[in-house]
Write a protein that holds these residues in place. Sequence first.
Motif, PDB file in Angstrom:
ATOM      1  N   VAL A  86       0.839  -1.313  -0.045  1.00 34.89           N
ATOM      2  CA  VAL A  86       0.026   0.029   0.046  1.00 34.89           C
ATOM      3  C   VAL A  86       0.896   1.068  -0.062  1.00 34.89           C
ATOM      4  N   ALA A  87       1.941   1.187   0.542  1.00 32.69           N
ATOM      5  CA  ALA A  87       2.888   2.344   0.739  1.00 32.69           C
ATOM      6  C   ALA A  87       3.342   2.881  -0.513  1.00 32.69           C
ATOM      7  N   GLU A  88       3.746   1.773  -1.497  1.00 36.21           N
ATOM      8  CA  GLU A  88       4.060   2.141  -2.748  1.00 36.21           C
ATOM      9  C   GLU A  88       2.762   2.773  -3.610  1.00 36.21           C
ATOM     10  N   THR A  89       1.848   2.425  -3.445  1.00 31.33           N
ATOM     11  CA  THR A  89       1.032   3.215  -3.962  1.00 31.33           C
ATOM     12  C   THR A  89       0.517   4.470  -3.299  1.00 31.33           C
ATOM     13  N   VAL A  90       0.574   4.496  -2.365  1.00 34.50           N
ATOM     14  CA  VAL A  90       0.398   5.985  -2.036  1.00 34.50           C
ATOM     15  C   VAL A  90       1.215   6.971  -2.100  1.00 34.50           C
ATOM     16  N   TRP A  91       2.609   6.455  -2.139  1.00 34.72           N
ATOM     17  CA  TRP A  91       3.703   7.401  -2.810  1.00 34.72           C
ATOM     18  C   TRP A  91       3.589   7.642  -4.183  1.00 34.72           C
ATOM     19  N   ALA A  92       3.119   6.860  -5.091  1.00 34.34           N
ATOM     20  CA  ALA A  92       2.837   6.877  -6.259  1.00 34.34           C
ATOM     21  C   ALA A  92       1.707   7.930  -6.822  1.00 34.34           C
ATOM     22  N   MET A  93       0.803   7.763  -6.004  1.00 38.97           N
ATOM     23  CA  MET A  93      -0.412   8.787  -6.216  1.00 38.97           C
ATOM     24  C   MET A  93      -0.118  10.274  -5.686  1.00 38.97           C
ATOM     25  N   ASP A  94       0.652  10.179  -4.580  1.00 41.36           N
ATOM     26  CA  ASP A  94       1.318  11.459  -4.162  1.00 41.36           C
ATOM     27  C   ASP A  94       2.015  12.316  -5.124  1.00 41.36           C
ATOM     28  N   ALA A  95       2.822  11.661  -5.760  1.00 38.95           N
ATOM     29  CA  ALA A  95       3.705  11.941  -6.574  1.00 38.95           C
ATOM     30  C   ALA A  95       2.858  12.639  -7.916  1.00 38.95           C
ATOM     31  N   LEU A  96       1.966  11.784  -8.385  1.00 36.69           N
ATOM     32  CA  LEU A  96       1.171  12.365  -9.554  1.00 36.69           C
ATOM     33  C   LEU A  96       0.311  13.762  -9.197  1.00 36.69           C
ATOM     34  N   ILE A  97      -0.062  13.627  -8.055  1.00 39.95           N
ATOM     35  CA  ILE A  97      -0.745  14.907  -7.360  1.00 39.95           C
ATOM     36  C   ILE A  97       0.345  16.014  -7.499  1.00 39.95           C
ATOM     37  N   ARG A  98       1.372  16.119  -7.033  1.00 36.69           N
ATOM     38  CA  ARG A  98       2.450  16.914  -6.764  1.00 36.69           C
ATOM     39  C   ARG A  98       2.991  17.441  -8.145  1.00 36.69           C
ATOM     40  N   TRP A 105      -7.009  11.635  -5.221  1.00 34.58           N
ATOM     41  CA  TRP A 105      -7.027  10.140  -5.529  1.00 34.58           C
ATOM     42  C   TRP A 105      -7.916   9.448  -4.690  1.00 34.58           C
ATOM     43  N   GLY A 106      -8.333   8.307  -4.904  1.00 34.63           N
ATOM     44  CA  GLY A 106      -9.272   7.465  -4.133  1.00 34.63           C
ATOM     45  C   GLY A 106      -9.293   6.052  -4.560  1.00 34.63           C
ATOM     46  N   THR A 107     -10.012   5.217  -3.821  1.00 27.15           N
ATOM     47  CA  THR A 107      -9.991   3.781  -3.975  1.00 27.15           C
ATOM     48  C   THR A 107     -11.313   3.145  -4.377  1.00 27.15           C
ATOM     49  N   HIS A 119      -4.239   5.861   4.849  1.00 25.65           N
ATOM     50  CA  HIS A 119      -4.235   7.207   5.589  1.00 25.65           C
ATOM     51  C   HIS A 119      -3.062   7.205   6.668  1.00 25.65           C
ATOM     52  N   LYS A 120      -2.905   6.295   7.426  1.00 24.07           N
ATOM     53  CA  LYS A 120      -1.697   6.143   8.157  1.00 24.07           C
ATOM     54  C   LYS A 120      -0.216   6.419   7.444  1.00 24.07           C
ATOM     55  N   ILE A 121      -0.207   5.916   6.400  1.00 23.31           N
ATOM     56  CA  ILE A 121       1.098   6.090   5.467  1.00 23.31           C
ATOM     57  C   ILE A 121       1.230   7.510   5.089  1.00 23.31           C
ATOM     58  N   ALA A 122       0.043   7.929   4.464  1.00 23.26           N
ATOM     59  CA  ALA A 122       0.258   9.447   4.113  1.00 23.26           C
ATOM     60  C   ALA A 122       0.194  10.521   5.399  1.00 23.26           C
ATOM     61  N   ARG A 123      -0.290  10.000   6.428  1.00 19.46           N
ATOM     62  CA  ARG A 123      -0.217  10.985   7.530  1.00 19.46           C
ATOM     63  C   ARG A 123       1.302  10.921   8.153  1.00 19.46           C
ATOM     64  N   HIS A 128      -0.273  12.911   0.235  1.00 21.49           N
ATOM     65  CA  HIS A 128      -1.700  13.183   0.181  1.00 21.49           C
ATOM     66  C   HIS A 128      -2.407  11.876   0.257  1.00 21.49           C
ATOM     67  N   ALA A 129      -3.349  11.688   0.982  1.00 19.30           N
ATOM     68  CA  ALA A 129      -4.208  10.511   1.239  1.00 19.30           C
ATOM     69  C   ALA A 129      -5.503  10.312   0.429  1.00 19.30           C
ATOM     70  N   PRO A 130      -5.734   9.203   0.108  1.00 23.75           N
ATOM     71  CA  PRO A 130      -7.014   9.080  -0.698  1.00 23.75           C
ATOM     72  C   PRO A 130      -8.322   9.799   0.042  1.00 23.75           C
ATOM     73  N   THR A 131      -9.109  10.493  -0.840  1.00 27.76           N
ATOM     74  CA  THR A 131     -10.325  11.418  -0.466  1.00 27.76           C
ATOM     75  C   THR A 131     -11.373  10.840  -0.551  1.00 27.76           C
TER      76      THR A 131
END
Length: 140
Positions: A86-98, A105-107, A119-123, A128-131
């Motif tokens: 999940v951490a890899e996906t969170v980092w990838a989505m955050d990169a696209l937002i930045r 992004w969401g699920t 959410h824990k990884i993002a925090r 950016h966490a899923p919204t």
Amino acid sequence: FDNAEGYAAGAAEQVMGDVIADLRLPRDGFCVSSKVMFGAAQDPRPTQKGLSRKHVTDACHAALVRLRVDYLDLYFCHRPDPDTPVAETVWAMDALIRQGKVLYWGTSEWSAPQIREAHKIARTHHLHAPTMEQPQYNLL
């Protein structure tokens, strides 16, 4: 407008992009989404499906081309990926937002524990966490 890389092997996004271009809609007058997970075609290569940084990034770029837009308003992880942390996906989505390629992004059909983990990884890492979540069922 709701789309996904896997809808008609990417052709649905192509048609939507053609319609948006033909109508000359102002970009601030519509929202467009895509989903990533299953790939745009029947492709056995492991880099062409799932929620790895590689596929999430490549799929986003391909969706932008098919949809003829500069950014996606919403980008969903179409299902959880048991083969990608999940951490890899969170980092990838955050990169696209930045990078300005995705606004939110969401699920889709993730379990509550998976969403909490994202959410824990993002925090923890100020990402950016899923919204949003697109569940199969809702109260309505």
